[in-house]
Design an enzyme around this catalytic site. Structure first.
Site, mmCIF file in Angstrom:
data_model
loop_
_atom_site.group_PDB
_atom_site.id
_atom_site.type_symbol
_atom_site.label_atom_id
_atom_site.label_comp_id
_atom_site.label_asym_id
_atom_site.label_seq_id
_atom_site.Cartn_x
_atom_site.Cartn_y
_atom_site.Cartn_z
ATOM 1 N N ASP B 24 -5.488 -1.303 10.354
ATOM 2 C CA ASP B 24 -6.431 -0.273 10.788
ATOM 3 C C ASP B 24 -7.717 -0.922 11.259
ATOM 4 O OD1 ASP B 24 -4.752 1.753 10.086
ATOM 5 O OD2 ASP B 24 -5.982 2.555 8.457
ATOM 6 N N LYS B 81 -3.936 7.285 16.020
ATOM 7 C CA LYS B 81 -3.445 8.420 15.235
ATOM 8 C C LYS B 81 -3.776 9.756 15.897
ATOM 9 C CE LYS B 81 -4.043 6.265 10.659
ATOM 10 N NZ LYS B 81 -2.679 6.198 10.142
ATOM 11 N N GLY B 153 -5.967 5.013 1.641
ATOM 12 C CA GLY B 153 -7.376 4.965 1.271
ATOM 13 C C GLY B 153 -7.631 4.829 -0.212
ATOM 14 N N ARG B 165 10.918 3.253 -2.537
ATOM 15 C CA ARG B 165 12.084 3.325 -3.425
ATOM 16 C C ARG B 165 12.856 4.631 -3.216
ATOM 17 N NH1 ARG B 165 13.123 -0.498 -7.178
ATOM 18 N NH2 ARG B 165 11.422 -1.800 -7.948
ATOM 19 N N GLY B 214 -2.044 2.149 0.592
ATOM 20 C CA GLY B 214 -2.550 1.627 -0.676
ATOM 21 C C GLY B 214 -2.394 0.131 -0.852
ATOM 22 N N GLY B 235 -4.413 -0.466 5.785
ATOM 23 C CA GLY B 235 -5.498 0.346 6.329
ATOM 24 C C GLY B 235 -6.822 -0.120 5.785
ATOM 25 N N SER B 236 -7.360 0.649 4.844
ATOM 26 C CA SER B 236 -8.671 0.361 4.280
ATOM 27 C C SER B 236 -8.695 -0.995 3.583
ATOM 28 C CB SER B 236 -9.033 1.461 3.287
ATOM 29 O OG SER B 236 -8.640 2.726 3.793
#
Lengths: 193, 294
Positions: B24, B81, B153, B165, B214, B235-236
């Site tokens: 990101d 996005k 995030g 999973r 995450g 991302g973050s």
């Protein structure tokens, strides 16, 4: 005969599947030790900048160049072709500089311009070869020792120099194994000589 | 004589991204840092998910000018996005030449019942999924790539693990299911029958499947690869950490050498603090992004 597939990033499993279906062992190559165990190498499609950086980090750039200079056959598709080229525009210089061609990155356009088409490849015989071009590099110049095996709108898209083979398209995605067979024939002849 | 926008070309670009990390970015400078670190693509957006969470309000497609600046700054593919169901945002991104569109639960949904008909576009789409049924519904709508959702995030990998999973478990169950039961299974999954049959025969999703939501450390990235995803979205986790350039490079290396603990140990050393994470169990249901998408 073992034909390794450089497994730093990209469509590795697609190449391995084609090779395995042709009855060839196709180990992944991520380290120098992996490279030492193969007779030839395929550099797959993917992102050339990503693969280049990971190659430098693991020392594979020098190791591949040394092996290739001693006669190891190498086939590069798309990103692999950029990495093998003597010069490449539109980004960082190429890493291996083994083959006397000059390419331009993404010169067919962005993803919305990616295309599928049929190519005449005399070296493979009929029928036409279905070819998948994804954000493909354009070959702008080839050296005297390079055989152009197929062209599209007068630009080379499949070429050979000794035991080095490059294509700007992805035979591993089209379900036609003739380009891989052609490469395996080079590897066999090379091994015999 | 040349075909464009085919399913093979759209799925094919996703295949070229395999084994890589998609990062990101919110500016051209961040995009350059990501490319320099070895990202195989970048995701252009207005705010990273951690900031969307913090600041609230309606999260929309990024300014097209910003996406274009990022496209000009790097040679790797640029994704962007759009809100779930917002097909005009998608038309805009296709018009400016974005390479991939993420119909994303991280943005505020524009439609609470229907996703975009992705078959109508030449540009490929990636969509989030929490289980096999959701993944196959998105592929049925034309998605060329799936990412398991995780919880964006948070810097907490637990939901990414749960969703990957769940997808893989769904596929293993299919493989153990006799043929005559597949129509009922398709009904229960809420998934197209033909895709259920294809997935069972392949033993994997018919498109590339990345993990997301995450991931914050090189070990997180390698964990997802060892569990069986094809690559990672971060991302973050990168630009909310102490040292984005170093962490980004470490995550790229850990994704490639995911089976080599010596490499993962080496790249994990001294890369500064990761982003501060959130405990998902203490979050109110309304703050979860993963429940968006139907």
């Amino acid at each position: 005969m073992k034909v390794g597939v450089l497994a730093l990033q990209g469509d590795v499993s697609e190449h391995r599947k084609v090779l395995q279906d042709l009855g060839v062992e196709a180990p992944e190559v991520r380290t120098m030790a992996d490279l030492a165990g193969v007779d030839a190498l395929i550099i797959p499609g993917g992102e050339s900048t990503t693969m280049g950086k990971l190659m430098i980090e693991s020392g594979l750039d020098r190791a591949i160049r040394e092996r290739a200079e001693r006669g190891m056959p190498v086939y590069g598709t798309c990103a692999g072709m950029i990495l093998l080229a003597r010069a490449a525009g539109g980004g960082e210089p190429p890493l291996l500089r083994l083959m006397d061609i000059e390419v331009q990155r993404n010169a067919y356009g962005r993803q919305v311009d990616s295309f599928e088409t049929d190519l005449d490849v005399p070296a493979l015989g009929p029928p036409a070869l279905h070819a998948v071009f994804i954000r493909a590099p354009v070959v702008e110049r080839v050296g005297r020792d390079v055989d152009v095996l197929a062209s599209l709108q007068s630009r080379p898209v499949l070429a050979r120099q000794g035991v080095l083979l490059v294509s700007s398209f992805h035979p591993e995605l089209s379900g036609d194994a003739r380009v891989h067979r052609y490469f395996l024939e080079l590897v066999r002849q090379n091994k015999a000589s | 004589m040349a075909d464009v926008g085919t399913a093979k070309l759209k799925r094919g670009l996703a295949q070229m991204l395999k084994g890589g990390v998609i990062m990101d970015v919110t500016t051209a400078d961040q995009a350059k840092i990501a490319e320099e670190a070895g990202a195989c693509a970048v995701m252009a957006l207005e705010r990273v998910p951690a900031d969307i969470r913090k600041e609230g309000g309606v999260a929309r497609m990024a300014d097209p000018l910003k996406v274009k600046e990022i496209m000009d700054a790097v040679t790797i593919p640029v994704m962007a996005k759009v809100r779930i169901g917002h097909f005009v945002e998608a038309q805009v991104l296709e018009a400016i030449g974005a390479d991939f569109i993420d119909e994303s639960e991280v943005l505020t949904p524009a439609d609470e019942r229907y996703h975009i008909n992705k078959h109508l576009f030449k540009v490929p789409f990636v969509c989030g999924a929490r289980d096999l049924g959701e993944a196959l519904r998105r592929i049925g709508e034309g998605a060329a790539m799936i990412r398991t959702k995780g919880e964006a995030g948070t810097g907490n990998v637990v939901e990414a693990v749960r969703h990957l999973r769940a997808v893989l478990d769904g596929i293993r169950r299919l493989q153990a299911t006799p043929e005559e039961e597949l129509m009922t299974v398709a009904k229960e999954l809420g998934a197209p029958y033909e895709l259920v049959v294809e997935t069972r025969a392949l033993g994997r999703l018919p498109v590339v499947n990345f993990s997301a939501g995450g991931l914050a450390t090189p070990a997180d990235a390698a964990l997802m690869m060892q569990l069986g995803c094809d690559g990672n979205f971060v991302g973050s986790g990168i630009f909310k950490s102490d040292n984005p350039a170093k962490r980004a490079k470490a995550i790229v290396e850990a994704t490639t050498h995911y089976n080599d603990p010596d490499v993962i140990a080496r790249v994990s050393e001294g890369i500064g603090e990761p982003m501060k994470g959130l405990d998902i169990r203490s979050m109110p249901e309304a703050e979860l992004l993963q429940t968006r998408g139907w």
